[in-house]
Design an enzyme around this catalytic site. Structure first.
Site, PDB file in Angstrom:
ATOM      1  N   SER A 142      -1.122  19.597  -2.246  1.00  0.00           N
ATOM      2  CA  SER A 142      -0.599  19.400  -0.892  1.00  0.00           C
ATOM      3  C   SER A 142      -0.654  17.908  -0.552  1.00  0.00           C
ATOM      4  O   SER A 142      -0.746  17.076  -1.453  1.00  0.00           O
ATOM      5  CB  SER A 142      -1.412  20.249   0.099  1.00  0.00           C
ATOM      6  OG  SER A 142      -0.765  20.285   1.345  1.00  0.00           O
ATOM      7  N   ASN A 143      -0.563  17.565   0.695  1.00  0.00           N
ATOM      8  CA  ASN A 143      -0.620  16.162   1.104  1.00  0.00           C
ATOM      9  C   ASN A 143      -1.336  16.052   2.449  1.00  0.00           C
ATOM     10  O   ASN A 143      -1.754  17.059   3.016  1.00  0.00           O
ATOM     11  CB  ASN A 143       0.788  15.560   1.160  1.00  0.00           C
ATOM     12  CG  ASN A 143       1.665  16.306   2.140  1.00  0.00           C
ATOM     13  OD1 ASN A 143       1.431  16.289   3.342  1.00  0.00           O
ATOM     14  ND2 ASN A 143       2.664  16.997   1.628  1.00  0.00           N
ATOM     15  N   ARG A 144      -1.468  14.814   2.951  1.00  0.00           N
ATOM     16  CA  ARG A 144      -2.332  14.575   4.107  1.00  0.00           C
ATOM     17  C   ARG A 144      -1.644  14.782   5.454  1.00  0.00           C
ATOM     18  O   ARG A 144      -2.210  14.437   6.494  1.00  0.00           O
ATOM     19  CB  ARG A 144      -2.875  13.155   4.037  1.00  0.00           C
ATOM     20  CG  ARG A 144      -3.879  12.975   2.899  1.00  0.00           C
ATOM     21  CD  ARG A 144      -4.218  11.508   2.720  1.00  0.00           C
ATOM     22  NE  ARG A 144      -4.660  10.886   3.955  1.00  0.00           N
ATOM     23  CZ  ARG A 144      -4.469   9.612   4.273  1.00  0.00           C
ATOM     24  NH1 ARG A 144      -3.813   8.818   3.449  1.00  0.00           N
ATOM     25  NH2 ARG A 144      -4.907   9.134   5.408  1.00  0.00           N
ATOM     26  N   SER A 145      -0.439  15.307   5.478  1.00  0.00           N
ATOM     27  CA  SER A 145       0.235  15.485   6.771  1.00  0.00           C
ATOM     28  C   SER A 145      -0.591  16.374   7.705  1.00  0.00           C
ATOM     29  O   SER A 145      -1.055  17.441   7.319  1.00  0.00           O
ATOM     30  CB  SER A 145       1.605  16.129   6.535  1.00  0.00           C
ATOM     31  OG  SER A 145       2.150  16.540   7.771  1.00  0.00           O
ATOM     32  N   ALA A 164       6.177  16.987   5.828  1.00  0.00           N
ATOM     33  CA  ALA A 164       5.984  16.278   4.554  1.00  0.00           C
ATOM     34  C   ALA A 164       6.108  17.333   3.454  1.00  0.00           C
ATOM     35  O   ALA A 164       5.112  17.900   2.997  1.00  0.00           O
ATOM     36  CB  ALA A 164       4.621  15.608   4.534  1.00  0.00           C
TER      37      ALA A 164
END
Ligand code: CTP
Length: 220
Positions: A26-29, A93
């Site tokens: 995943s990502n930091r959004s 994101a």
């Protein structure tokens, strides 16, 4: 006279791409920017549907919320609603890559010899698909660009490549602004050559400016 309510379709948050039953990429959004756009649009009197990846913040009140997990889920839910919308704002994101294979159950470390290699494949670029398929009466398309360098060049390249009406570009290289922050600075560019520069401000305030610019464009 009663103006017809403008319909906003907004995406927000990260997506999760599963590796096995318990792991994902995943990502930091945080979902703050997308949620702020949804809230600003609702406050401006619009009908709002928010398609959100997994986030820990509550959605704004008064908007329809569709929860999704992966990029493929998000693509499906956005597609199902895009043609009925006046504006699509892709603030999510969305993961650009996902594991080629889903490991059944939980991957045991002893089953792996040496380094573990994850094979990844591209996900669908939702905005690029919408931009490529758009007809004359399609929704206004608004993208976001999170850049670490050459902010304006990269953003205007994305605007053209994805066939968008507007792109909101923000610099995520510093400590202030970007993913986890409460604040953001941005440049907003249009296909017709309009350019707006927003200094560092609360994401809710930035969202209001972005929504105002979109509404002005729609009502032109
Ligand atoms: N986006 C999308 N579908 C994807 C990836 C991104 O619709 N699979 C949208 C995002 O919601 C955002 C815009 O495209 O509005 C820009 O995404 P970004 O990841 O910053 O740019 P990319 O075009 O993917 O290019 P790169 O990651 O190489 O900078």
């Amino acid at each position: 006279m009663n103006r017809k309510k403008i319909k906003f379709l907004v995406s927000s948050g990260p997506t999760r791409e599963r590796i096995d039953a318990v792991r994902f990429i995943s990502n930091r959004s945080s979902g703050r920017m997308g949620n702020a756009i949804a809230e600003a649009a609702r406050e401006a009197g619009c009908d709002v549907t928010l398609v959100s990846g997994p986030v820990s913040i509550a959605p704004p009140e008064g908007v329809e919320v569709v929860g999704v997990e992966s990029a493929a889920d998000m693509a499906r839910e956005i597609r199902a609603r895009a043609s009925g919308a006046d504006v699509v704002v892709m603030a999510a994101a969305v993961a650009d890559f996902r594991p080629v294979r889903l490991v059944e159950g939980k991957l045991k470390k002893d089953s792996v010899e040496g380094p573990l290699t994850l094979e990844l494949e591209r996900t669908e670029d939702i905005l690029e698909s919408l931009g490529g398929e758009r007809g004359a009466d399609g929704p206004l398309l608004v993208g976001f660009a999170a850049e670490m360098e050459r902010l304006e060049e990269n953003a205007s390249e994305k605007l053209r490549r994805k066939n968008l009406d507007w792109i909101v570009a923000n610099d995520v290289s510093g400590n202030e602004g970007g993913f986890a922050s409460e604040r953001n600075a941005a440049i907003m560019l249009s296909r017709d050559g309009n350019r707006m520069e927003f200094p560092l401000m609360a994401k809710r305030e930035l969202a209001k400016r972005v929504v105002d610019a979109i509404l002005l464009d729609i009502r032109r």
